[in-house]
Design an enzyme around this catalytic site. Structure first.
Site, PDB file in Angstrom:
ATOM      1  N   THR A   1      40.321  33.113  40.827  1.00  0.00           N
ATOM      2  CA  THR A   1      41.107  32.754  42.013  1.00  0.00           C
ATOM      3  C   THR A   1      42.455  32.160  41.625  1.00  0.00           C
ATOM      4  O   THR A   1      42.554  31.407  40.648  1.00  0.00           O
ATOM      5  CB  THR A   1      40.321  31.728  42.845  1.00  0.00           C
ATOM      6  OG1 THR A   1      39.016  32.251  43.059  1.00  0.00           O
ATOM      7  CG2 THR A   1      40.980  31.435  44.174  1.00  0.00           C
TER       8      THR A   1
ATOM      9  N   LYS B   1      33.523  49.201  40.745  1.00  0.00           N
ATOM     10  CA  LYS B   1      33.348  47.767  41.002  1.00  0.00           C
ATOM     11  C   LYS B   1      32.459  47.071  39.965  1.00  0.00           C
ATOM     12  O   LYS B   1      32.017  45.942  40.192  1.00  0.00           O
ATOM     13  CB  LYS B   1      32.786  47.547  42.410  1.00  0.00           C
ATOM     14  CG  LYS B   1      33.643  48.136  43.511  1.00  0.00           C
ATOM     15  CD  LYS B   1      35.050  47.532  43.578  1.00  0.00           C
ATOM     16  CE  LYS B   1      35.952  48.317  44.514  1.00  0.00           C
ATOM     17  NZ  LYS B   1      37.346  47.957  44.468  1.00  0.00           N
TER      18      LYS B   1
ATOM     19  N   GLY C   1      21.633   6.227  61.330  1.00  0.00           N
ATOM     20  CA  GLY C   1      22.726   5.571  60.596  1.00  0.00           C
ATOM     21  C   GLY C   1      22.563   5.704  59.092  1.00  0.00           C
ATOM     22  O   GLY C   1      23.528   5.989  58.377  1.00  0.00           O
TER      23      GLY C   1
ATOM     24  N   GLU D   1      32.501  32.283  45.774  1.00  0.00           N
ATOM     25  CA  GLU D   1      31.848  33.591  45.592  1.00  0.00           C
ATOM     26  C   GLU D   1      32.058  34.504  46.798  1.00  0.00           C
ATOM     27  O   GLU D   1      31.177  35.274  47.170  1.00  0.00           O
ATOM     28  CB  GLU D   1      30.346  33.449  45.321  1.00  0.00           C
ATOM     29  CG  GLU D   1      29.953  33.077  43.931  1.00  0.00           C
ATOM     30  CD  GLU D   1      30.788  33.695  42.831  1.00  0.00           C
ATOM     31  OE1 GLU D   1      31.301  34.812  43.006  1.00  0.00           O
ATOM     32  OE2 GLU D   1      30.908  33.053  41.777  1.00  0.00           O
TER      33      GLU D   1
ATOM     34  N   ARG E   1      28.857  40.118  63.742  1.00  0.00           N
ATOM     35  CA  ARG E   1      27.593  39.868  64.467  1.00  0.00           C
ATOM     36  C   ARG E   1      26.519  40.863  64.035  1.00  0.00           C
ATOM     37  O   ARG E   1      25.350  40.514  63.870  1.00  0.00           O
ATOM     38  CB  ARG E   1      27.822  39.961  65.978  1.00  0.00           C
ATOM     39  CG  ARG E   1      28.631  38.780  66.504  1.00  0.00           C
ATOM     40  CD  ARG E   1      28.797  38.828  68.001  1.00  0.00           C
ATOM     41  NE  ARG E   1      27.514  38.667  68.676  1.00  0.00           N
ATOM     42  CZ  ARG E   1      27.204  39.250  69.829  1.00  0.00           C
ATOM     43  NH1 ARG E   1      28.051  40.051  70.422  1.00  0.00           N
ATOM     44  NH2 ARG E   1      26.045  39.044  70.391  1.00  0.00           N
ATOM     45  N   ALA E   2      26.928  42.118  63.830  1.00  0.00           N
ATOM     46  CA  ALA E   2      25.956  43.131  63.387  1.00  0.00           C
ATOM     47  C   ALA E   2      25.409  42.755  62.006  1.00  0.00           C
ATOM     48  O   ALA E   2      24.193  42.825  61.767  1.00  0.00           O
ATOM     49  CB  ALA E   2      26.621  44.504  63.340  1.00  0.00           C
TER      50      ALA E   2
END
Ligand SMILES: CCCCCCCCCCC/C=C/C(=O)SCCNC(=O)CCNC(=O)[C@H](O)C(C)(C)COP(=O)(O)OP(=O)(O)OC[C@H]1O[C@@H](n2cnc3c(N)ncnc32)[C@H](O)[C@@H]1OP(=O)(O)O
Ligand SMILES: Cc1cc2nc3c(=O)[nH]c(=O)nc-3n(C[C@H](O)[C@H](O)[C@H](O)COP(=O)(O)OP(=O)(O)OC[C@H]3O[C@@H](n4cnc5c(N)ncnc54)[C@H](O)[C@@H]3O)c2cc1C
Length: 650
Positions: free
Chosen positions: A129, A262, A384, A407, A508-509
Site C-alpha cells: 500500500t 493474478k 460501564g 487485505e 447486497r447480492a
C-alpha cells in the site's frame, strides 16, 4: 463435565459451570480441531505462567507506545528462545513474509530465503500500500526498473504519494521486506510485481542508503505494531531479488508471463483465507469475556423481594451475546473451508484460484464486519466496565475492526465476490451449465427448490429449510442486480459505469451469497460431531445462528412473498427457544473456546470470575495513582481554586 472449575473461583461462575450438560473437553477439542491441540495449548500456557520473564511488568494499557514496543520486542526476543512462533513485532513476518516466500519464490530463492526467515535471521513485512493508492494496485507508483547492464533493479518512489504507507512492522522492526512495485523492463511497464528488498543494515539496523523509513504514528488501535512508511531513492537490488515462481525476468530483460495473471496476489488471498479463523477467535474472546462477566454481574430484581439477578438472566442480554458465540462457531467452519481450498492452490492447483478468490473475498468482508459489530455488542453489554480498557474489549474491537480495511477494503471485496455472481447469472440467462462443479455457487444455477419457504412452527427445525431460504434471497438479489446491469447497458451506459450504478445492489447480492455459504458450512460442519450431548449444544447454536440471520434479512424474505409474516414469528420463537436451551450451558460453552487469561487479557473475563477485587488492583496500577496529589495540581486547578477562595473573601 466442565473441566474449567477450580477452587477459589467466584461461586457465581462455579454455579454456572456445575449446570453444564456436555463435555467441555470434547467441545474444546472440536473448536481447535483435535484434543492434541488443546493439550499443547495448555502446555504452552503453563510454560508461560512459570516463566515470569515472559510476563508484562505492568498492564500494557498503562504503557505509552515507546514502552509497548520495547516490551513487545523484549518478549519476542525471549520467545524465540522458548517457542518458535512469536507475537506482534513479528506478526507480518509470519503472516505475509513467509507465506510470500512459500507462494511466490522459485525453488532456488526459497532455498535461500526460507530457512533464514524461519530462523528469524531477518525480520520482514509486506510493503504494498502507498500513501496515494491501496485498493487499486494497477495504479501503484513505486517502480522497479531493470538495468540489463548490471542485472539489477533500480527501485524508486517517484512522488510523495508513492511512499509505502501502512505496512505492519515496517517502521522500526523489519530489515528485509517485500516491496510491491511496477516492473519496467526494456521500456515496457509490466505492472505490480514483488521484490525482496534489504532496507536496514543487518548488524547496525541503520536504514540503508537511499532508504527513508519510519513509523506512521498512533492509530485507532494496535499500538504495539509499528506500521511504517518507506521512500526509495535509486535503491539497487540484484535481478534474482524479484520473486520468480510465477512471472520471470531473463538476464536480458525479457519477461515471461505467469500461468494466471493474478498469481502475484497470492499472499493476499492466503491472508484472507486464514484471517477468517482469527476473526472467529476474536469474537470467541469477546463472547467469553462478556458471558463470564454477565454471569457474575448482578443488577436489578426480576421479581420484587427475590434479590438481584445475574444480568445473563435477561433475554435481551442473551439476545445480544449468544448470537456472537454462534457466529464464532459459524466462522470457524467457514474458515476451515477456505484454508482447505488454499492448501489445494498451494499444492499446485492453479485452476482453483478464481473459486478461492470469489469465496475468500466475500467471506473476509462479511466476517470482519460481523466480528467487529459483535465485539462492540459484547462491550456495550458489559455496561460501564466494558468501556474500561480493563475489560480488554476496546483494544479487541480496535484490532478486529482493522480487518474491515486491511487485505482489501470490505466494500471492494464484496464487489469482487459479486463479479463471480454476475458471471454465473449471465451463464444462467444464456442457459449455460457450469463448466466445473463449485459447491459454493452451484445453487445459483438451480431454480428455487420450493416456491414457498418451508419454515413452520416446529421448535426443532430442519436447517435445510432455512438454507434454502437464504439461497432464494441470494439468487433473487443476484439476478436482480444482473438484470439492472443489463438494462443500463442496453440504455447505452458503458459496462464500467453500469457496474458503479449497481454497486449497492451488487454488494447486497454478495452479502446474501456469503450468508448462504456460511450457513451451509456451519450446518455441514456439525455433522462431524458424534458425541450426542455436544451435538445437542452445537445444534442449538446452529438454530440460533440460522434464525437470527433470518431476522437480519426478514425484509428480503418478505419482499417477494417467499415467507409470510407468520413465518417470521416462527423464526423469532426459534431464536427465543434456542436462547432458552443455551442459557444453562452458556458459561460452559464459552469455557470450551479454551482461551486462557493471557489470551483474554481482560479483568472482566478472567476464568476465576474474581472481577471486582482485580478491577481495584488494575486501577491501582495507573501511573496517575503514583501521586496522591499530582505535581502540577497547585500550578493549575489548585491555584484556580485558591484564587477563587481569595476573591470570595474580598
Ligand atoms: C497481537 C497483534 C495483533 C495484530 C493483528 C493485526 C494483524 C495485521 C495484519 C494485517 C496485514 C495487512 C496487510 C495488507 O493489508 S497488505 C495490502 C492488501 N491490499 C489489498 O488487499 C488490495 C486490494 N486490492 C486488490 O486485491 C485488487 O487490486 C482488486 C481485487 C481490488 C482489483 O484488482 P485488479 O484491478 O488487478 O483486477 P480487476 O478488478 O480488474 O479484476 C480482474 C480479474 O482478476 C480477478 N482477481 C482480482 N484479484 C484476484 C485475486 N487475488 N485472485 C484471483 N483473481 C483475482 C478478478 O476477480 C477479475 O476476474 P474476472 O475478470 O474473471 O472477473
Ligand atoms: C491496521 C492496518 C494494517 C495494514 N497493514 C498493511 C500491510 O502490512 N501492508 C500493506 O501493504 N498494507 C497494509 N495496510 C493497508 C491496507 O491494505 C489498505 O488500507 C487497504 O487495502 C485499503 O486501501 P486504501 O487505504 O487505499 O483505501 P481506499 O481504496 O482509498 O478506500 C477508501 C474508500 O473508497 C472505496 N473504494 C475504493 N475503491 C473502490 C472501488 N473500486 N469501488 C467502490 N469503492 C471503492 C472504499 O470502499 C472505501 O470506502 C494496512 C492497513 C491497516 C488499517
Amino acid at each position: 463435565m466442565n473441566s474449567y472449575i477450580k477452587p477459589g473461583d467466584n461461586p457465581l461462575l462455579t454455579e454456572e459451570r456445575k449446570k453444564c450438560q456436555f463435555s467441555t473437553d470434547i467441545l474444546a477439542a472440536f473448536y481447535h480441531e483435535n484434543a492434541q491441540k488443546i493439550k499443547r495449548r495448555h502446555e504452552i500456557y503453563q510454560y508461560y505462567l512459570e516463566n515470569k520473564e515472559l510476563h508484562d511488568p505492568e498492564p500494557t494499557e498503562f504503557m505509552d507506545r515507546y514502552h509497548r514496543l520495547e516490551n513487545a520486542e523484549r518478549k519476542v526476543s525471549l520467545l524465540k528462545k522458548h517457542v518458535k512462533k512469536a507475537g506482534s513485532p513479528l506478526g507480518l513476518h509470519y503472516t505475509m513474509m513467509i507465506p510470500t516466500i512459500l507462494n511466490n519464490a522459485d525453488d532456488e530463492q526459497k532455498a535461500e530465503w526460507l530457512p533464514k526467515a524461519q530462523n528469524l535471521e531477518f525480520i520482514g513485512t509486506y510493503a504494498q500500500t502507498e500513501l496515494g493508492h491501496g485498493t487499486n494496485l494497477r495504479f501503484l507508483e513505486t517502480t522497479a526498473t531493470y538495468d540489463p547492464k548490471t542485472q539489477e533493479f533500480i527501485l524508486n518512489s517517484p512522488t510523495t504519494s508513492a511512499a509505502k504507507w501502512w505496512p505492519g512492522n515496517l517502521g522500526k522492526s523489519s530489515n528485509r521486506i517485500i516491496v510491491v512495485a511496477r516492473l519496467i523492463s526494456n521500456g515496457k511497464d509490466y505492472g505490480p510485481h514483488s521484490f525482496f528488498v534489504p532496507i536496514r543494515d543487518p548488524i547496525t539496523h541503520k536504514s540503508l542508503p537511499g532508504v527513508t523509513v519510519g513509523d506512521i504514528g498512533p492509530k485507532f488501535g494496535i499500538p504495539t505494531v509499528d506500521n511504517g512508511f518507506l521512500l526509495l531513492n535509486n535503491v539497487r537490488i540484484p535481478r534474482r531479488n524479484m520473486f520468480m515462481k510465477n512471472a520471470k525476468l531473463n538476464p536480458d530483460g525479457t519477461y515471461i508471463s505467469p500461468k494466471h495473471a493474478k498469481l502475484a496476489y497470492g499472499t493476499m488471498v492466503y491472508v484472507r483465507a486464514v484471517m477468517i479463523r482469527t476473526m472467529s477467535h476474536m469474537l470467541g474472546l469477546a463472547s467469553t469475556i462478556s458471558i463470564r462477566y454477565s454471569a457474575i454481574r448482578k443488577q436489578g430484581e426480576i421479581e420484587a423481594g427475590k434479590g438481584e439477578v445475574k444480568v445473563l438472566e435477561y433475554q435481551t442480554q442473551q439476545y445480544r451475546l449468544l448470537p456472537q458465540v454462534a457466529r464464532a462457531w459459524a466462522f470457524e467452519f467457514a474458515g476451515r473451508y477456505t484454508r482447505k481450498l488454499y492448501a489445494q492452490f498451494l499444492g499446485g492447483d492453479v485452476d482453483v484460484l478464481p473459486a478461492l478468490h470469489g469465496v475468500s473475498s466475500g467471506l473476509k468482508a462479511v466476517v470482519t464486519h460481523q466480528t467487529a459489530q459483535g465485539i462492540e455488542q459484547c462491550r456495550m453489554a458489559c455496561g460501564g466496565h466494558g468501556y474500561s480498557e480493563a475489560s480488554g474489549l476496546p483494544q479487541l474491537f480496535a484490532t478486529a475492526v482493522a480487518g474491515c480495511t486491511y487485505e482489501g477494503e470490505n466494500m471492494v471485496m464484496l464487489l469482487q465476490s459479486a463479479r463471480q455472481l454476475v458471471k454465473i447469472a449471465s451463464d444462467v440467462r444464456k442457459n449455460q451449465k457450469p463448466t466445473k462443479q463449485n459447491p459454493v455457487t452451484d445453487y445459483l444455477y438451480k431454480t428455487s427448490a420450493a416456491t414457498k419457504c418451508k419454515i413452520d412452527q416446529t421448535t426443532d427445525p430442519d436447517p435445510s429449510s432455512v438454507i434454502e431460504a437464504f439461497e432464494h434471497v441470494a439468487r433473487r438479489l443476484t439476478f436482480a442486480a444482473f438484470d439492472k446491469l443489463e438494462q443500463l447497458k442496453q440504455r447505452g451506459i458503458s459496462a464500467e459505469n453500469a457496474w458503479v450504478q449497481c454497486g449497492v445492489d451488487l454488494r447486497r447480492a454478495a452479502t446474501a451469497h456469503t450468508r448462504t455459504f456460511i450457513a451451509r458450512q456451519f450446518s455441514n460442519g456439525i455433522l462431524e460431531m458424534r458425541d450426542l450431548p455436544v451435538q445437542a449444544v452445537l445444534k442449538d447454536l446452529l438454530q440460533l445462528y440460522l434464525f437470527y440471520e433470518v431476522l437480519e434479512c426478514d425484509g428480503d424474505l418478505l419482499y417477494d412473498g417467499y415467507v409470510i409474516g407468520q413465518q417470521i414469528e416462527y423464526s423469532k420463537n426459534n431464536v427465543y427457544e434456542a436462547l432458552r436451551r443455551l442459557r444453562p450451558n452458556a458459561v460452559s460453552i464459552v469455557d470450551s473456546f479454551d482461551f486462557n487469561d493471557r489470551e483474554l487479557n481482560s479483568v472482566l473475563g478472567r476464568r476465576d470470575g474474581n472481577v471486582y477485587e482485580n478491577m481495584l488492583e488494575w486501577a491501582k496500577s495507573s501511573p496517575l495513582n503514583k501521586h496522591d496529589v499530582m505535581p502540577f495540581h497547585h500550578k493549575y486547578l489548585g491555584k484556580m481554586m485558591e484564587d477563587a477562595r481569595q476573591q470570595s473573601k474580598l
